[in-house]
Enzyme design. Structure first.
Site, PDB file in Angstrom:
ATOM      1  N   GLU A  27       0.841  -1.202   0.000  1.00 44.61           N
ATOM      2  CA  GLU A  27       0.000   0.000   0.000  1.00 44.61           C
ATOM      3  C   GLU A  27       0.873   1.248   0.000  1.00 44.61           C
ATOM      4  O   GLU A  27       1.976   1.255   0.568  1.00 44.61           O
ATOM      5  CB  GLU A  27      -0.912   0.009   1.238  1.00 44.61           C
ATOM      6  CG  GLU A  27      -1.818   1.230   1.320  1.00 44.61           C
ATOM      7  CD  GLU A  27      -2.843   1.136   2.441  1.00 44.61           C
ATOM      8  OE1 GLU A  27      -3.701   2.047   2.538  1.00 44.61           O
ATOM      9  OE2 GLU A  27      -2.794   0.160   3.207  1.00 44.61           O
ATOM     10  N   ASN A  72      -6.663   1.646   2.793  1.00 45.93           N
ATOM     11  CA  ASN A  72      -7.369   2.929   2.884  1.00 45.93           C
ATOM     12  C   ASN A  72      -6.944   3.894   1.781  1.00 45.93           C
ATOM     13  O   ASN A  72      -7.736   4.720   1.316  1.00 45.93           O
ATOM     14  CB  ASN A  72      -7.120   3.561   4.254  1.00 45.93           C
ATOM     15  CG  ASN A  72      -7.758   2.779   5.386  1.00 45.93           C
ATOM     16  OD1 ASN A  72      -8.546   1.851   5.153  1.00 45.93           O
ATOM     17  ND2 ASN A  72      -7.422   3.129   6.615  1.00 45.93           N
ATOM     18  N   ASN A 172     -12.305  -0.967  -0.596  1.00 43.43           N
ATOM     19  CA  ASN A 172     -11.615  -1.417   0.609  1.00 43.43           C
ATOM     20  C   ASN A 172     -12.347  -0.948   1.856  1.00 43.43           C
ATOM     21  O   ASN A 172     -12.636   0.241   1.999  1.00 43.43           O
ATOM     22  CB  ASN A 172     -10.186  -0.856   0.634  1.00 43.43           C
ATOM     23  CG  ASN A 172      -9.479  -1.147   1.943  1.00 43.43           C
ATOM     24  OD1 ASN A 172      -9.048  -2.277   2.191  1.00 43.43           O
ATOM     25  ND2 ASN A 172      -9.370  -0.155   2.812  1.00 43.43           N
ATOM     26  N   GLU A 173     -12.666  -1.875   2.746  1.00 45.92           N
ATOM     27  CA  GLU A 173     -13.231  -1.569   4.074  1.00 45.92           C
ATOM     28  C   GLU A 173     -14.321  -0.497   4.013  1.00 45.92           C
ATOM     29  O   GLU A 173     -14.353   0.432   4.822  1.00 45.92           O
ATOM     30  CB  GLU A 173     -12.113  -1.150   5.033  1.00 45.92           C
ATOM     31  CG  GLU A 173     -11.151  -2.270   5.352  1.00 45.92           C
ATOM     32  CD  GLU A 173     -10.138  -1.926   6.432  1.00 45.92           C
ATOM     33  OE1 GLU A 173     -10.061  -0.746   6.863  1.00 45.92           O
ATOM     34  OE2 GLU A 173      -9.412  -2.845   6.869  1.00 45.92           O
ATOM     35  N   TYR A 244      -6.545  -8.013  12.274  1.00 48.28           N
ATOM     36  CA  TYR A 244      -5.297  -7.683  12.947  1.00 48.28           C
ATOM     37  C   TYR A 244      -5.457  -8.043  14.412  1.00 48.28           C
ATOM     38  O   TYR A 244      -6.498  -7.767  15.010  1.00 48.28           O
ATOM     39  CB  TYR A 244      -4.974  -6.196  12.790  1.00 48.28           C
ATOM     40  CG  TYR A 244      -4.730  -5.778  11.358  1.00 48.28           C
ATOM     41  CD1 TYR A 244      -3.528  -6.077  10.727  1.00 48.28           C
ATOM     42  CD2 TYR A 244      -5.709  -5.093  10.640  1.00 48.28           C
ATOM     43  CE1 TYR A 244      -3.308  -5.703   9.411  1.00 48.28           C
ATOM     44  CE2 TYR A 244      -5.487  -4.716   9.324  1.00 48.28           C
ATOM     45  CZ  TYR A 244      -4.294  -5.020   8.714  1.00 48.28           C
ATOM     46  OH  TYR A 244      -4.070  -4.659   7.409  1.00 48.28           O
ATOM     47  N   GLU A 292      -6.319  -8.923   4.164  1.00 46.57           N
ATOM     48  CA  GLU A 292      -5.462  -8.222   5.119  1.00 46.57           C
ATOM     49  C   GLU A 292      -5.426  -9.040   6.403  1.00 46.57           C
ATOM     50  O   GLU A 292      -6.468  -9.317   6.998  1.00 46.57           O
ATOM     51  CB  GLU A 292      -5.972  -6.808   5.433  1.00 46.57           C
ATOM     52  CG  GLU A 292      -5.790  -5.804   4.318  1.00 46.57           C
ATOM     53  CD  GLU A 292      -6.145  -4.377   4.744  1.00 46.57           C
ATOM     54  OE1 GLU A 292      -5.912  -4.020   5.925  1.00 46.57           O
ATOM     55  OE2 GLU A 292      -6.661  -3.626   3.901  1.00 46.57           O
ATOM     56  N   GLN A 346       1.790  -5.902   5.924  1.00 50.88           N
ATOM     57  CA  GLN A 346       2.193  -5.682   4.548  1.00 50.88           C
ATOM     58  C   GLN A 346       3.554  -6.324   4.314  1.00 50.88           C
ATOM     59  O   GLN A 346       3.903  -7.234   5.071  1.00 50.88           O
ATOM     60  CB  GLN A 346       2.186  -4.187   4.250  1.00 50.88           C
ATOM     61  CG  GLN A 346       0.787  -3.598   4.357  1.00 50.88           C
ATOM     62  CD  GLN A 346       0.680  -2.199   3.814  1.00 50.88           C
ATOM     63  OE1 GLN A 346       1.514  -1.719   3.051  1.00 50.88           O
ATOM     64  NE2 GLN A 346      -0.366  -1.504   4.236  1.00 50.88           N
TER      65      GLN A 346
END
Length: 495
Positions: A27, A72, A172-173, A244, A292, A346
């Site tokens: 990212e 993001n 994304n999200e 996460y 992710e 990442q």
């Protein structure tokens, strides 16, 4: 500690392990791109500005797919800013991370990197501030032969042949209030369906990943997924999930038990897919894309304050973090029938297995379990029946001290096992019912006495993988002695 027995029968197969679960995520965040994979001023840069030391290190992980450009960041990214002559590309303010983005690394640079690394590109379209039409135009730029506006633009930029990008994320999200262009499910899925229709009309061979819930703590968890899937079912090939985790209570035993919750999240998401499939009476299956995942909880510095390539989310990983990463991989293997893609978030500097400092590079502890499993990934996942001691985790319930998974390859049996015991060695018997273990082909271990031990530029070899010899093969079985706080990956010749 009482002995643990891993009972195995090759007839109890979960499914082929999809090599795409060994993917990564790049990212435009902090120093992931600039000073990470791309650093033309470094003495380690190649002719295209990519860091050779970073590339050679990452090649050891043998990653398969690479998600880009966010995250993001994707919800405010306009792909046209990152193509064409570099001296004409605009410097823009990225609002997701409050940094300056010079757009010197864009679509063409990313694809070139993917080719060098033998990664399959996986692009995330902007469904925050972007439009469905913009998504379709980007797909045309990437996948269509020259002869139309955006395909001709790619050719003019020096790339006559199409890139043939097969995996595309529809945003994304988008369930997150922090996301640029956040929408409730009913509005997001209309925009996503519009983009999907355009994109499939541009190239019917692509596969689409629709935004699922970005976390189990979201107030709309599962309800979001149901609503989105019901509306966009015919266009969706996968639904995303994110996770996460961290040792927020400084309780190692509890932290290592988080695999219970990871298993549960995967199974709940698959149940949501099956529910919609049943409701629609559809023969189609929508699979899971865990695009992710990682340990992340120590460094939450996410405001770049208008800087270029600031130090953001640069997590330092220790032994217990590496064992949890191994647990993630065990969970993915155990669910190979439903989970088809996963992306470690990442790859460089930002919550990453590799860190750069100037022209130097450091491999972090979480690098090693990924490498150990990735090199043994070919085959079919087998169900394990684990007999052995367990303990009660305050957050995640009852767990075995030994967390394990198995892959049956061509004449090989791969066993992966974490000893969650803090102080006690664990004796593990690998007990196949219908095949014989003939010999040990190779085994590696990561372990240590200090859960907080971590590598540093001054001491880079504190937590590394080493050869594991505490394995004996006899009468078609194998027995090993796992040190406390350890992860082992073993390959046996079997038949």
């Amino acid at each position: 500690m009482k002995k643990t027995v891993l009972n195995i029968h090759t007839g109890f197969q979960i499914g082929k392990v999809d090599e795409r679960i060994f993917g990564g995520f790049l990212e435009h965040l902090g120093r992931a791109v600039y000073e990470g994979v791309y650093d033309p001023k470094s003495i380690n840069a190649d002719e295209d500005g990519f860091r050779k030391d970073v590339m050679s290190t990452l090649k050891r992980l043998n990653m398969t797919v690479m998600r880009y450009p966010g995250g993001n960041f994707a919800s405010g990214y306009h792909w046209l800013d990152g193509v064409g002559p570099k001296d004409k590309r605009p410097v823009v303010r990225d609002l997701a991370w409050q940094t300056l983005e010079p757009n010197q690394f864009g679509t063409d640079e990313f694809i070139k990197l993917c080719k060098k690394m033998e990664w399959s590109p996986m692009l995330t379209v902007n469904l925050g501030t972007g439009s469905p039409e913009e998504a379709g135009n980007w797909l045309e730029y990437c996948n269509l032969p020259a002869g139309t506006r955006y395909a001709d633009m790619r050719a003019a930029n020096g790339n006559k042949e199409p890139y043939n990008v097969k995996l595309w994320c529809l945003g994304n999200e988008m369930d997150g209030l922090w996301q640029l262009g956040h929408l409730p499910a009913r509005d997001y899925v209309i925009k996503a369906q519009q983009a999907a229709k355009i994109m499939k009309d541009v190239d019917s061979t692509i596969e689409l990943i629709v935004c699922g819930s970005c976390g189990i703590s979201m107030p709309t968890y599962m309800e979001w997924d149901r609503e989105v899937l019901e509306y966009i079912w015919e266009f969706a090939d996968y639904i995303s999930l994110h996770r996460y985790v961290g040792n927020y209570n400084n309780d190692t035993s509890d932290f290592l038990a988080v695999t219970n919750s990871i298993d549960k999240q995967i199974e709940e998401m698959d149940s949501g897919c099956r529910f919609v499939q049943a409701k629609k009476r559809s023969k189609k299956r929508v699979y899971l894309c865990f695009d992710e995942w990682n340990v992340w909880y120590k460094n939450h510095e996410s405001n770049g304050k208008g800087q270029f390539a600031p130090h953001l989310l640069e997590e330092i990983y220790n032994l217990e973090d590496a064992l949890v990463v191994a647990g993630f991989l065990n969970s993915f293997i155990r669910h190979s029938d439903m989970l088809k893609i996963a992306n470690l978030a990442q790859i460089v500097n930002v919550i990453a297995p590799v860190i750069t400092k100037g022209d130097d590079l450091l491999i972090q502890s979480i690098f090693y379990p990924f490498e150990m499993v990735s090199k043994r990934r070919k085959g079919v996942s087998l169900q394990l029946h684990i007999e052995g001691p367990f303990y009660e985790s305050p957050s995640y319930g009852s767990v075995n001290y030994i967390d394990a998974s198995a892959i049956l390859g061509d004449g090989k049996l791969h066993i992966f096992a974490v000893n969650r015991g803090i102080t006690e060695k664990a004796e593990v018997l690998i007990n196949p019912a219908d095949i014989d273990i003939l010999s040990l082909e190779g085994a590696e271990i990561i372990t240590g006495n200090d859960t907080k031990a971590a590598n540093s530029f001054e001491k880079p070899d504190v937590i590394v993988s080493r050869e594991f010899k505490e394995v004996k093969v006899s009468d078609g079985k194998a027995i090993c002695q796992l040190p406390p706080l350890s992860f082992v990956a073993m390959t046996f010749k079997a038949g």
